[in-house]
Design a protein around this motif. Structure first.
Motif, PDB file in Angstrom:
ATOM      1  N   PHE A 190      -5.543  11.360  -8.952  1.00  0.00           N
ATOM      2  CA  PHE A 190      -4.604  11.646  -7.870  1.00  0.00           C
ATOM      3  C   PHE A 190      -3.904  12.986  -8.082  1.00  0.00           C
ATOM      4  O   PHE A 190      -3.726  13.774  -7.148  1.00  0.00           O
ATOM      5  CB  PHE A 190      -3.583  10.509  -7.784  1.00  0.00           C
ATOM      6  N   LEU A 191      -3.521  13.253  -9.334  1.00  0.00           N
ATOM      7  CA  LEU A 191      -2.812  14.507  -9.629  1.00  0.00           C
ATOM      8  C   LEU A 191      -3.699  15.734  -9.465  1.00  0.00           C
ATOM      9  O   LEU A 191      -3.194  16.847  -9.331  1.00  0.00           O
ATOM     10  CB  LEU A 191      -2.265  14.459 -11.068  1.00  0.00           C
ATOM     11  N   GLN A 192      -5.006  15.536  -9.445  1.00  0.00           N
ATOM     12  CA  GLN A 192      -5.926  16.666  -9.300  1.00  0.00           C
ATOM     13  C   GLN A 192      -6.363  16.898  -7.850  1.00  0.00           C
ATOM     14  O   GLN A 192      -7.109  17.835  -7.578  1.00  0.00           O
ATOM     15  CB  GLN A 192      -7.146  16.444 -10.202  1.00  0.00           C
ATOM     16  N   LEU A 193      -5.871  16.060  -6.931  1.00  0.00           N
ATOM     17  CA  LEU A 193      -6.166  16.294  -5.516  1.00  0.00           C
ATOM     18  C   LEU A 193      -5.475  17.576  -5.041  1.00  0.00           C
ATOM     19  O   LEU A 193      -4.322  17.826  -5.391  1.00  0.00           O
ATOM     20  CB  LEU A 193      -5.671  15.122  -4.664  1.00  0.00           C
ATOM     21  N   LYS A 205       0.835  -1.189   0.000  1.00  0.00           N
ATOM     22  CA  LYS A 205       0.000   0.000   0.000  1.00  0.00           C
ATOM     23  C   LYS A 205       0.877   1.248   0.000  1.00  0.00           C
ATOM     24  O   LYS A 205       1.887   1.334   0.683  1.00  0.00           O
ATOM     25  CB  LYS A 205      -0.915   0.016   1.228  1.00  0.00           C
ATOM     26  N   THR A 206       0.433   2.238  -0.757  1.00  0.00           N
ATOM     27  CA  THR A 206       1.172   3.491  -0.773  1.00  0.00           C
ATOM     28  C   THR A 206       0.955   4.240   0.532  1.00  0.00           C
ATOM     29  O   THR A 206      -0.071   4.099   1.180  1.00  0.00           O
ATOM     30  CB  THR A 206       0.722   4.368  -1.951  1.00  0.00           C
ATOM     31  N   SER A 207       1.931   5.054   0.915  1.00  0.00           N
ATOM     32  CA  SER A 207       1.841   5.791   2.178  1.00  0.00           C
ATOM     33  C   SER A 207       1.394   7.226   1.966  1.00  0.00           C
ATOM     34  O   SER A 207       1.405   8.021   2.891  1.00  0.00           O
ATOM     35  CB  SER A 207       3.204   5.780   2.876  1.00  0.00           C
ATOM     36  N   GLN A 239      -1.516  18.774  -5.570  1.00  0.00           N
ATOM     37  CA  GLN A 239      -1.161  20.019  -6.246  1.00  0.00           C
ATOM     38  C   GLN A 239      -0.308  20.912  -5.357  1.00  0.00           C
ATOM     39  O   GLN A 239       0.647  21.541  -5.829  1.00  0.00           O
ATOM     40  CB  GLN A 239      -2.443  20.734  -6.697  1.00  0.00           C
ATOM     41  N   ARG A 240      -0.630  20.945  -4.069  1.00  0.00           N
ATOM     42  CA  ARG A 240       0.195  21.749  -3.152  1.00  0.00           C
ATOM     43  C   ARG A 240       1.599  21.167  -3.049  1.00  0.00           C
ATOM     44  O   ARG A 240       2.588  21.908  -3.000  1.00  0.00           O
ATOM     45  CB  ARG A 240      -0.457  21.798  -1.765  1.00  0.00           C
ATOM     46  N   CYS A 241       1.679  19.863  -3.014  1.00  0.00           N
ATOM     47  CA  CYS A 241       2.984  19.200  -2.918  1.00  0.00           C
ATOM     48  C   CYS A 241       3.833  19.497  -4.155  1.00  0.00           C
ATOM     49  O   CYS A 241       5.018  19.812  -4.046  1.00  0.00           O
ATOM     50  CB  CYS A 241       2.770  17.702  -2.752  1.00  0.00           C
ATOM     51  N   LEU A 242       3.232  19.421  -5.337  1.00  0.00           N
ATOM     52  CA  LEU A 242       3.964  19.673  -6.574  1.00  0.00           C
ATOM     53  C   LEU A 242       4.387  21.129  -6.696  1.00  0.00           C
ATOM     54  O   LEU A 242       5.388  21.443  -7.350  1.00  0.00           O
ATOM     55  CB  LEU A 242       3.102  19.281  -7.779  1.00  0.00           C
ATOM     56  N   ILE A 293       6.236  14.214  -1.016  1.00  0.00           N
ATOM     57  CA  ILE A 293       6.862  14.037  -2.331  1.00  0.00           C
ATOM     58  C   ILE A 293       7.593  12.702  -2.399  1.00  0.00           C
ATOM     59  O   ILE A 293       7.637  12.052  -3.447  1.00  0.00           O
ATOM     60  CB  ILE A 293       7.833  15.207  -2.658  1.00  0.00           C
ATOM     61  N   VAL A 294       8.141  12.249  -1.258  1.00  0.00           N
ATOM     62  CA  VAL A 294       8.797  10.940  -1.232  1.00  0.00           C
ATOM     63  C   VAL A 294       7.785   9.846  -1.586  1.00  0.00           C
ATOM     64  O   VAL A 294       8.050   8.968  -2.416  1.00  0.00           O
ATOM     65  CB  VAL A 294       9.417  10.659   0.150  1.00  0.00           C
ATOM     66  N   ALA A 295       6.602   9.892  -0.970  1.00  0.00           N
ATOM     67  CA  ALA A 295       5.566   8.897  -1.237  1.00  0.00           C
ATOM     68  C   ALA A 295       5.051   9.010  -2.666  1.00  0.00           C
ATOM     69  O   ALA A 295       4.811   8.007  -3.341  1.00  0.00           O
ATOM     70  CB  ALA A 295       4.414   9.064  -0.243  1.00  0.00           C
ATOM     71  N   MET A 296       4.890  10.254  -3.135  1.00  0.00           N
ATOM     72  CA  MET A 296       4.390  10.456  -4.492  1.00  0.00           C
ATOM     73  C   MET A 296       5.357   9.891  -5.525  1.00  0.00           C
ATOM     74  O   MET A 296       4.940   9.227  -6.489  1.00  0.00           O
ATOM     75  CB  MET A 296       4.172  11.952  -4.774  1.00  0.00           C
TER      76      MET A 296
END
Length: 288
Positions: free
Chosen positions: A67-70, A9-11, A74-77, A169-172
């Motif tokens: 996911f990219l539209q969450l 599972k992703t974190s 977006q804040r993380c990117l 960003i590590v998880a992404m």
């Protein structure tokens, strides 16, 4: 859906100040699609199984786009110290699109050669042997190009770096690297199917065709799942030259099956290509 035990599972979670941390529904959907594509890797390398892998990969890219539209994504990117890493992700997405485009071209070129040969056989024109040899030569060109492309697949690495101080960003990066890895595996499976029928292609002419027909009668379902339509057509055409066998109808049947197989794979690749374009656009929209 029960996830495969090998699926981690992703974190990357959507967080709330008032509620315990828990996976966002889109993250759960992403995990399910990851498991589905992984599970499909264990199936045989037949055209139907590869088609299933392409459909599963399409669903996975739909989840990536969501996911990219969450807002959290977006804040993380958008964080300045993550820009170098995002540039690496964008470069990786472009290289994956190049691989997808190449695969589309390989299928289209193969289909064109097959249809030219079908036309000659239907009209029963003179010089059939010459046309078959032209087709065989074209197959060698396609195989050579695929072999070169598959070597380049091994060099597609995500070289971006990121700070351990930013866990999101590590998880992404982990998620998107997994998508990239799975995508490359599916492309490799498809390109191998087109260019390297393996042991089937090494069997001689009509012995292969006869064996396939025999097994279709006595063990149909199990044997058909392992049939490579490219291998069957190649063997049938080779026998037509070497043995001068008057089996035109059977050859036409094999070529028609291959034509239909390619059309199905083209539909799967085209659908995947559109989703990959959409995902890249969602990436870029985060910086407008």
């Amino acid at each position: 859906m029960v996830a495969s035990p090998i699926c981690s599972k992703t974190s990357f979670h959507a967080r709330s100040n008032s509620l315990p941390s828990r996976p966002h529904p889109i993250i759960s959907e992403f995990d399910e699609h990851i498991c589905r594509v992984r599970d499909s890797q264990a199936t045989s390398s037949s055209s139907s199984s590869i088609g299933h892998k392409l459909c599963s990969l399409q669903d996975l890219y739909d989840s990536v786009d969501k996911f990219l539209q969450l807002p959290l994504t977006q804040r993380c990117l958008a964080r300045e110290h993550n820009h170098k890493c995002v540039d690496g992700l964008l470069d990786g997405s472009l290289r994956l699109l190049d691989v997808c485009n190449f695969t589309k071209d390989a299928l289209m070129q193969s289909k064109e050669y097959i249809r030219e040969l079908q036309s000659v056989i239907r009209r029963r024109q003179e010089g059939l042997d010459s046309e078959i040899r032209k087709y065989t030569a074209s197959r060698k060109v396609v195989k050579k190009a695929i072999k070169k492309a598959m070597k380049s697949l091994k060099g597609i690495e995500n070289t971006c770096t990121f700070s351990n101080e930013d866990p999101e960003i590590v998880a992404m990066i982990g998620m998107l690297r997994e998508v990239k890895s799975i995508s490359l595996t599916v492309f490799e499976s498809l390109l191998s199917f087109i260019s390297e029928p393996k042991s089937q292609a090494k069997k001689s002419g009509w012995s292969l065709v006869s064996k396939l027909i025999h097994h279709q009668k006595i063990a149909c379902e199990e044997e058909e799942t392992n049939v490579n339509e490219f291998a069957v057509a190649d063997a049938a055409l080779e026998s037509l030259i070497s043995c001068k066998t008057d089996e035109m109808k059977n050859v036409q049947k094999k070529l028609n099956s291959l034509d239909l197989c390619i059309e199905d794979l083209e539909d799967g690749i085209e659908g995947l290509f559109r989703r990959m374009i959409k995902t890249r656009a969602s990436f870029l929209n985060n910086f407008n």
